[in-house]
Write a protein that holds these residues in place. Structure first.
Motif, PDB file in Angstrom:
ATOM      1  N   VAL A  79       0.858  -1.176   0.000  1.00  0.00           N
ATOM      2  CA  VAL A  79       0.000   0.000   0.000  1.00  0.00           C
ATOM      3  C   VAL A  79       0.898   1.231   0.000  1.00  0.00           C
ATOM      4  N   ASN A  80       0.967   1.910  -1.141  1.00  0.00           N
ATOM      5  CA  ASN A  80       1.772   3.126  -1.274  1.00  0.00           C
ATOM      6  C   ASN A  80       0.951   4.311  -0.768  1.00  0.00           C
ATOM      7  N   ASN A  81       1.108   4.595   0.514  1.00  0.00           N
ATOM      8  CA  ASN A  81       0.285   5.616   1.162  1.00  0.00           C
ATOM      9  C   ASN A  81       1.055   6.883   1.515  1.00  0.00           C
ATOM     10  N   ALA A  82       2.360   6.788   1.714  1.00  0.00           N
ATOM     11  CA  ALA A  82       3.150   7.937   2.177  1.00  0.00           C
ATOM     12  C   ALA A  82       3.051   9.108   1.203  1.00  0.00           C
ATOM     13  N   GLY A  83       2.968  10.315   1.747  1.00  0.00           N
ATOM     14  CA  GLY A  83       2.887  11.484   0.887  1.00  0.00           C
ATOM     15  C   GLY A  83       3.057  12.774   1.662  1.00  0.00           C
ATOM     16  N   ILE A  84       3.373  13.839   0.929  1.00  0.00           N
ATOM     17  CA  ILE A  84       3.549  15.171   1.499  1.00  0.00           C
ATOM     18  C   ILE A  84       2.560  16.128   0.848  1.00  0.00           C
ATOM     19  N   TYR A  85       1.940  16.973   1.671  1.00  0.00           N
ATOM     20  CA  TYR A  85       1.087  18.042   1.174  1.00  0.00           C
ATOM     21  C   TYR A  85       1.480  19.327   1.891  1.00  0.00           C
ATOM     22  N   ASN A  86       1.815  20.376   1.148  1.00  0.00           N
ATOM     23  CA  ASN A  86       2.298  21.613   1.751  1.00  0.00           C
ATOM     24  C   ASN A  86       1.300  22.761   1.727  1.00  0.00           C
ATOM     25  N   ALA A  87       0.248  22.645   0.915  1.00  0.00           N
ATOM     26  CA  ALA A  87      -0.757  23.720   0.794  1.00  0.00           C
ATOM     27  C   ALA A  87      -0.112  25.048   0.407  1.00  0.00           C
ATOM     28  N   LEU A  88       0.768  25.001  -0.596  1.00  0.00           N
ATOM     29  CA  LEU A  88       1.480  26.191  -1.044  1.00  0.00           C
ATOM     30  C   LEU A  88       1.208  26.464  -2.522  1.00  0.00           C
ATOM     31  N   SER A  89       1.351  27.717  -2.890  1.00  0.00           N
ATOM     32  CA  SER A  89       1.346  28.083  -4.301  1.00  0.00           C
ATOM     33  C   SER A  89       2.665  27.637  -4.927  1.00  0.00           C
ATOM     34  N   LEU A  90       2.634  27.356  -6.218  1.00  0.00           N
ATOM     35  CA  LEU A  90       3.870  27.015  -6.927  1.00  0.00           C
ATOM     36  C   LEU A  90       4.931  28.092  -6.724  1.00  0.00           C
ATOM     37  N   LEU A  91       4.509  29.344  -6.645  1.00  0.00           N
ATOM     38  CA  LEU A  91       5.453  30.453  -6.523  1.00  0.00           C
ATOM     39  C   LEU A  91       6.176  30.474  -5.180  1.00  0.00           C
ATOM     40  N   THR A 100      11.897  17.515  -2.569  1.00  0.00           N
ATOM     41  CA  THR A 100      11.427  16.714  -1.439  1.00  0.00           C
ATOM     42  C   THR A 100      10.035  16.153  -1.703  1.00  0.00           C
ATOM     43  N   LEU A 101       9.113  17.016  -2.145  1.00  0.00           N
ATOM     44  CA  LEU A 101       7.749  16.548  -2.388  1.00  0.00           C
ATOM     45  C   LEU A 101       7.696  15.520  -3.518  1.00  0.00           C
ATOM     46  N   LEU A 102       8.351  15.811  -4.620  1.00  0.00           N
ATOM     47  CA  LEU A 102       8.295  14.892  -5.762  1.00  0.00           C
ATOM     48  C   LEU A 102       9.004  13.573  -5.456  1.00  0.00           C
ATOM     49  N   ASN A 103      10.065  13.640  -4.658  1.00  0.00           N
ATOM     50  CA  ASN A 103      10.773  12.411  -4.282  1.00  0.00           C
ATOM     51  C   ASN A 103       9.899  11.495  -3.434  1.00  0.00           C
ATOM     52  N   VAL A 104       9.195  12.080  -2.476  1.00  0.00           N
ATOM     53  CA  VAL A 104       8.351  11.273  -1.596  1.00  0.00           C
ATOM     54  C   VAL A 104       7.083  10.818  -2.309  1.00  0.00           C
ATOM     55  N   ASN A 105       6.431  11.727  -3.018  1.00  0.00           N
ATOM     56  CA  ASN A 105       5.110  11.443  -3.591  1.00  0.00           C
ATOM     57  C   ASN A 105       5.156  10.645  -4.883  1.00  0.00           C
ATOM     58  N   GLY A 140      -7.017  18.718 -10.320  1.00  0.00           N
ATOM     59  CA  GLY A 140      -6.039  19.755 -10.056  1.00  0.00           C
ATOM     60  C   GLY A 140      -6.084  20.225  -8.617  1.00  0.00           C
ATOM     61  N   SER A 141      -5.063  20.999  -8.238  1.00  0.00           N
ATOM     62  CA  SER A 141      -4.959  21.477  -6.870  1.00  0.00           C
ATOM     63  C   SER A 141      -4.353  22.872  -6.874  1.00  0.00           C
ATOM     64  N   SER A 142      -4.700  23.675  -5.869  1.00  0.00           N
ATOM     65  CA  SER A 142      -4.058  24.982  -5.735  1.00  0.00           C
ATOM     66  C   SER A 142      -2.579  24.823  -5.394  1.00  0.00           C
ATOM     67  N   ASP A 143      -2.218  23.665  -4.850  1.00  0.00           N
ATOM     68  CA  ASP A 143      -0.809  23.297  -4.667  1.00  0.00           C
ATOM     69  C   ASP A 143      -0.416  22.469  -5.883  1.00  0.00           C
ATOM     70  N   ALA A 144       0.196  23.130  -6.867  1.00  0.00           N
ATOM     71  CA  ALA A 144       0.472  22.484  -8.152  1.00  0.00           C
ATOM     72  C   ALA A 144       1.364  21.255  -8.014  1.00  0.00           C
ATOM     73  N   LEU A 145       2.342  21.318  -7.107  1.00  0.00           N
ATOM     74  CA  LEU A 145       3.251  20.189  -6.936  1.00  0.00           C
ATOM     75  C   LEU A 145       2.511  18.974  -6.407  1.00  0.00           C
ATOM     76  N   TYR A 146       1.610  19.191  -5.464  1.00  0.00           N
ATOM     77  CA  TYR A 146       0.822  18.085  -4.928  1.00  0.00           C
ATOM     78  C   TYR A 146      -0.093  17.515  -6.004  1.00  0.00           C
ATOM     79  N   GLY A 147      -0.781  18.392  -6.729  1.00  0.00           N
ATOM     80  CA  GLY A 147      -1.692  17.938  -7.779  1.00  0.00           C
ATOM     81  C   GLY A 147      -0.996  17.116  -8.843  1.00  0.00           C
ATOM     82  N   LEU A 148       0.172  17.590  -9.297  1.00  0.00           N
ATOM     83  CA  LEU A 148       0.861  16.843 -10.353  1.00  0.00           C
ATOM     84  C   LEU A 148       1.391  15.523  -9.817  1.00  0.00           C
ATOM     85  N   SER A 149       1.810  15.492  -8.544  1.00  0.00           N
ATOM     86  CA  SER A 149       2.324  14.239  -7.988  1.00  0.00           C
ATOM     87  C   SER A 149       1.228  13.185  -7.880  1.00  0.00           C
TER      88      SER A 149
END
Length: 238
Positions: A79-91, A100-105, A140-149
């Protein structure tokens, strides 16, 4: 009858804990993985559980972990459950935060899946991979890195299902917002706005996700692979 075991990453978080608790209740042995040693202590009460501190984004660490398990034929699911969510804008992201986010997610689930599939093949066994994605990977997500991951996890699910059938059945779950520690970063007004679009008003909990994981672990899901299960109260229709 030999105990069947599952591997759960991010096991010490709210969602991971719910998955471990439901799986233990159903009689599975659990190998619980987390990078945070303290969070794993909350699982000590469960029967037939092994805990492992591991950085899933570290290729060598994951390879070593599976090497230690190479003789264990009782492992039936990842079960691949581990993940990071930062609630940040791409900027607001700098390069280190992106990595860090892309490596974990993304990298983490990919590495774990590689060595799990190799483990199954080496032992001439069949198994299942369950990937925890998100509605953010679909709309999609307001946190672009999370959404793309999370979109990448859906792509990984399809590609592994296509390439490694019938050795492994691979499916994803895409939950909507769940009340876990990870979601505490979201303002209450945003949660209310989001949930206003749900057709079913009763909030989705970590236990609901764990119930879906249980279905996918069971024999009743034997005809599903490459699928994404939309657990979103009708908040996103496709």
């Amino acid at each position: 009858m030999k105990l069947k075991k599952i591997i759960v990453t991010g096991a010490g978080g709210g969602l991971g804990t719910a998955i471990c608790e439901r799986s233990a209740k159903e009689g599975f042995g659990i190998i619980a993985i987390d990078i945070n040693a303290d969070s794993l202590k909350s699982l000590d009460h469960l029967p037939d559980i092994e805990t492992k501190i591991l950085d899933i984004s570290n290729y060598n660490e994951v390879q070593s972990f599976f090497t230690q398990l190479k003789e264990d034929e009782s492992i039936v699911a990842l079960v691949n459950n581990a993940g990071i969510y930062n609630a940040l804008s791409l900027l607001e992201y700098d390069e280190e935060m992106m990595d860090t986010l892309l490596n974990v997610n993304i990298k983490g689930p990919t590495i774990c899946s590689k060595f799990f599939i190799q483990h199954l093949q080496a032992n001439n066994r069949k198994g299942k991979i369950i990937n925890i994605s998100s509605i953010s990977g679909q709309e999609g997500s307001s946190d672009a890195l999370y959404g793309l991951s999370k979109a990448a996890i859906i792509g990984l699910t399809k590609s592994l299902a296509l390439r490694f059938s019938p050795t492994v059945l691979v499916n994803a779950i895409a939950p909507t917002m769940i009340e876990t520690k990870m979601m505490e970063k979201i303002p209450e007004w945003r949660k209310e706005e989001y949930q206003a679009h749900h057709l079913i008003k009763e909030p989705i909990t970590a236990k609901d996700v764990a119930n879906t994981v249980h279905f996918l672990l069971s024999d009743e899901s034997s005809h599903f692979t490459g699928a994404t299960f939309d657990l979103n109260n009708g908040g996103y229709l496709r």
